[in-house]
Scaffold this motif. Structure first.
Motif, mmCIF file in Angstrom:
data_model
loop_
_atom_site.group_PDB
_atom_site.id
_atom_site.type_symbol
_atom_site.label_atom_id
_atom_site.label_comp_id
_atom_site.label_asym_id
_atom_site.label_seq_id
_atom_site.Cartn_x
_atom_site.Cartn_y
_atom_site.Cartn_z
ATOM 1 N N PRO A 297 0.826 -1.191 0.000
ATOM 2 C CA PRO A 297 0.000 0.000 0.000
ATOM 3 C C PRO A 297 0.864 1.247 0.000
ATOM 4 C CG PRO A 297 -0.636 -1.528 1.758
ATOM 5 C CD PRO A 297 0.660 -1.989 1.183
ATOM 6 N N SER B 70 -4.256 3.483 4.689
ATOM 7 C CA SER B 70 -3.686 2.153 4.726
ATOM 8 C C SER B 70 -4.673 1.219 5.385
ATOM 9 C CB SER B 70 -2.371 2.163 5.516
ATOM 10 O OG SER B 70 -2.611 2.533 6.851
ATOM 11 N N HIS C 121 -6.389 -7.561 0.984
ATOM 12 C CA HIS C 121 -6.865 -6.336 1.625
ATOM 13 C C HIS C 121 -7.865 -6.653 2.744
ATOM 14 C CE1 HIS C 121 -4.890 -4.102 -1.581
ATOM 15 N NE2 HIS C 121 -5.149 -2.987 -0.907
ATOM 16 N N LEU D 78 -11.572 -2.133 -3.268
ATOM 17 C CA LEU D 78 -10.525 -2.174 -2.250
ATOM 18 C C LEU D 78 -11.170 -1.947 -0.894
ATOM 19 C CD1 LEU D 78 -7.793 0.153 -3.817
ATOM 20 C CD2 LEU D 78 -7.588 -2.315 -3.492
ATOM 21 N N LEU E 187 -10.430 -1.018 2.739
ATOM 22 C CA LEU E 187 -9.323 -0.339 3.398
ATOM 23 C C LEU E 187 -9.406 -0.413 4.917
ATOM 24 C CD1 LEU E 187 -9.555 2.741 1.048
ATOM 25 C CD2 LEU E 187 -7.870 0.910 0.903
ATOM 26 N N HIS F 182 -1.860 0.037 -4.483
ATOM 27 C CA HIS F 182 -2.726 -0.917 -3.798
ATOM 28 C C HIS F 182 -2.719 -2.291 -4.460
ATOM 29 C CE1 HIS F 182 -4.539 1.320 -0.549
ATOM 30 N NE2 HIS F 182 -4.797 2.333 -1.347
ATOM 31 N N THR G 163 -1.016 -5.571 -3.945
ATOM 32 C CA THR G 163 -0.186 -6.144 -2.889
ATOM 33 C C THR G 163 0.271 -7.566 -3.182
ATOM 34 O OG1 THR G 163 -2.103 -6.968 -1.664
ATOM 35 C CG2 THR G 163 -1.367 -4.730 -1.171
#
Length: 545
Positions: free
Chosen positions: A71, A79, A131, A207, A209, A388, A390
């Motif tokens: 991130p 994050s 995520h 995403l 978060l 983003h 990962t």
């Protein structure tokens, strides 16, 4: 041939006009600066482990974007909640009930996030699961083929198999594969709600978060002040949905008055196990499969959802303005604020930050408003641009020799940082000229180009009817929260990377060579150009790795 000569000529000219910033692998340093060079050598970059969500590598779409794990503080310093991945279960599960039990411990509220996916979206699925684990969100993943089931088991997220046969990777809502998938996921959501769980149904291009349960289940004490009013309104809603509206601040102020007559986006939907919520979930699933009358020709679950929640006479404006829940004939409908459940424009273009909006941070960001199609590759690139993505890829992806072309200095073309079409076109010419020269140099040196970041002084819109020029060069609807130009634009505002892949042009995304990028796999010697920051190229410099 002439093409090679042209590349060499551009190479010579470019070397003559730029500081050359070199980084060479210790094992093969043919391109590195010699010790007696006037360019001083900075300390070696230490090895650091790659952020790994799974042992399985993410697919690379052609010879294209390189990995950029980890991130990033961009775009909103948002994050995930946990510094390390949470591993909720072992290889699991044999059924829906087993997956639910594994995802939601008996002592926790019966709320679960659910998505459904096949193996055609392998990289997206792994990034999505990673995520969720980092944010510690209870979740289940319905795998619609055996390959997806094995994949999700390998990363130890609760999953179960719903084998529906062949579905392709098309995102067309009018296709047979999408219809089969939509029937499946709405049917599974209805089953989960019937079992007494509140369901957060989400697409894999969202995403996640941070954990949304404090907002959705009881207005926990940790909420920012700006979240309190919508949270209180939404506690009585049976069905909640996100929207595609473009000004988060306006949306927060006006509530449903801003969104009711737009499009509710079923990329994020919450259905509570109330009597009305269960009835809606069952009817939604049935009407997606075979709707009566006005529902007969609708081609997607989103279209059916929007028609269902609007059945009956429209509510008075006074019931919508500043409110996030409204009573309809068969249910109470709630709006998830775009400030907290962001769409692709709000998060990746406007770049919602706590500083802008009284400390609020998005719980989720949906990768809508992409311009290189709505494919998995286009969404992946958005995540890469924002730091983003990962998923650790094959280490071989970081092998080879690369050329990094930092963004050019745009001050000469726009000394006062003005916005508008003329300034945008001037900036694009400068940036594309820089890209052209860097690509020629990369080809001449036999290296893979690492793309620069781009700056836009005018927004991009989908269609001609969205007249950006009437709204101060911002996307119509996004201007209400004030100016966000210029901005670091996603790469699809400037380039069609699908065409690069089709033409076989190798490249890596801009974050590939930055801190936290894939090159942290390797120990590399960094040579610093005079006048640049330690370990960073000067504006307009070219870096070779």
């Amino acid at each position: 041939g002439g093409r090679t000569c042209g590349a060499v000529l551009v190479t010579v000219a470019y070397i003559g006009m730029c500081a050359v910033y070199l980084v060479g692998n210790a094992a093969d340093d043919r391109g590195a600066v010699k010790p007696d060079s006037p360019v001083a050598e900075a300390p070696r970059v230490a090895r650091s482990p790659v952020l790994i969500a799974t042992a399985a590598p993410s697919p690379s779409p052609g010879p294209s974007p390189g990995p950029s794990p980890g991130p990033s503080p961009s775009p909103s310093s948002a994050s995930t909640e946990s510094p390390g991945a949470v591993v909720p279960t072992g290889a699991c599960c044999g059924s829906l009930d087993e997956a639910l039990s594994a995802a939601v411990p008996a002592h926790e509220p019966r709320m679960v996030l659910a998505t459904f996916c096949n193996a055609a979206f392998k990289g997206m699925l792994l990034n999505f699961a990673d995520h969720l684990q980092r944010a510690r969100i209870p979740h289940i993943i319905g795998a619609v083929d055996k390959e997806a089931f094995s994949l999700v088991q390998s990363v130890r997220s609760p999953t179960y198999l719903i084998d529906i046969g062949h579905v392709d990777s098309s995102s067309s809502h009018s296709g047979k594969s999408w219809k089969k998938f939509a029937v499946t996921r709405t049917g599974e959501v209805a089953k989960i709600v019937k079992r007494g769980y509140a369901v957060i149904m989400t697409d894999t291009d969202v995403l996640w978060l941070r954990d949304p349960r404090p907002f959705l289940a009881g207005c926990g004490p940790g909420l920012a002040e700006v979240e309190q009013r919508p949270c209180a309104d939404l506690q009585g809603a049976d069905v909640l949905a996100s929207s595609d509206n473009l000004s988060p601040g306006k949306n927060l102020k006006e509530g449903l008055a801003d969104s009711y007559y737009g499009v509710f986006n079923t990329g994020i939907v919450v259905i509570r196990p109330t009597e009305a919520g269960r009835a809606f979930a069952s009817k939604w699933a049935a009407y997606v499969e075979d709707g009566p009358g006005e529902f007969k020709d609708l081609t997607s679950d989103q279209q059916v959802f929007n028609r269902l929640v609007r059945k009956g006479a429209p509510p008075p404006h006074g019931d919508l303005h500043g409110r996030f829940a409204v009573r309809r004939p068969e249910l109470t409908l709630g709006l998830l604020p775009t400030l907290l459940f962001a769409n692709g424009h709000g998060y990746f273009v406007r770049r919602i930050t706590p500083q802008q909006y009284e400390g609020a941070r998005p719980y989720a960001a949906h990768a809508t408003y992409t311009y290189d199609g709505s494919t998995a590759a286009a969404k992946e690139q958005r995540f890469r641009d924002a730091g983003h993505w990962t998923i650790a890829e094959d280490p071989a992806q970081a092998e080879g020799r690369f050329l990094v072309a930092p963004s050019p200095d745009l001050a000469p073309t726009n000394p006062h940082n003005e916005v508008g079409l003329a300034q945008h076109l001037d900036a694009l010419r400068a940036q594309l000229a820089n890209l052209r020269d860097a690509l020629a140099l990369a080809r001449a040196l036999g290296r893979t180009l690492v793309l620069p970041h781009f700056t836009c002084f005018c927004d991009r819109v989908w269609a001609g009817h969205d007249n950006v020029f009437l709204f101060h060069h911002m996307y119509p609807g996004a201007h209400a929260d004030g100016n966000y130009l210029p901005f670091e634009c996603p790469v699809d505002h400037v380039l069609q990377l699908s065409a690069w892949r089709k033409a076989g042009v190798p490249y890596r995304d801009a974050r590939f060579a930055e801190e936290g990028g894939a090159l942290r796999n390797a120990s590399v010697a960094v040579a610093r150009a005079p006048g640049s920051a330690q370990g960073q190229p000067a504006p307009g410099a070219v870096a070779a790795i």
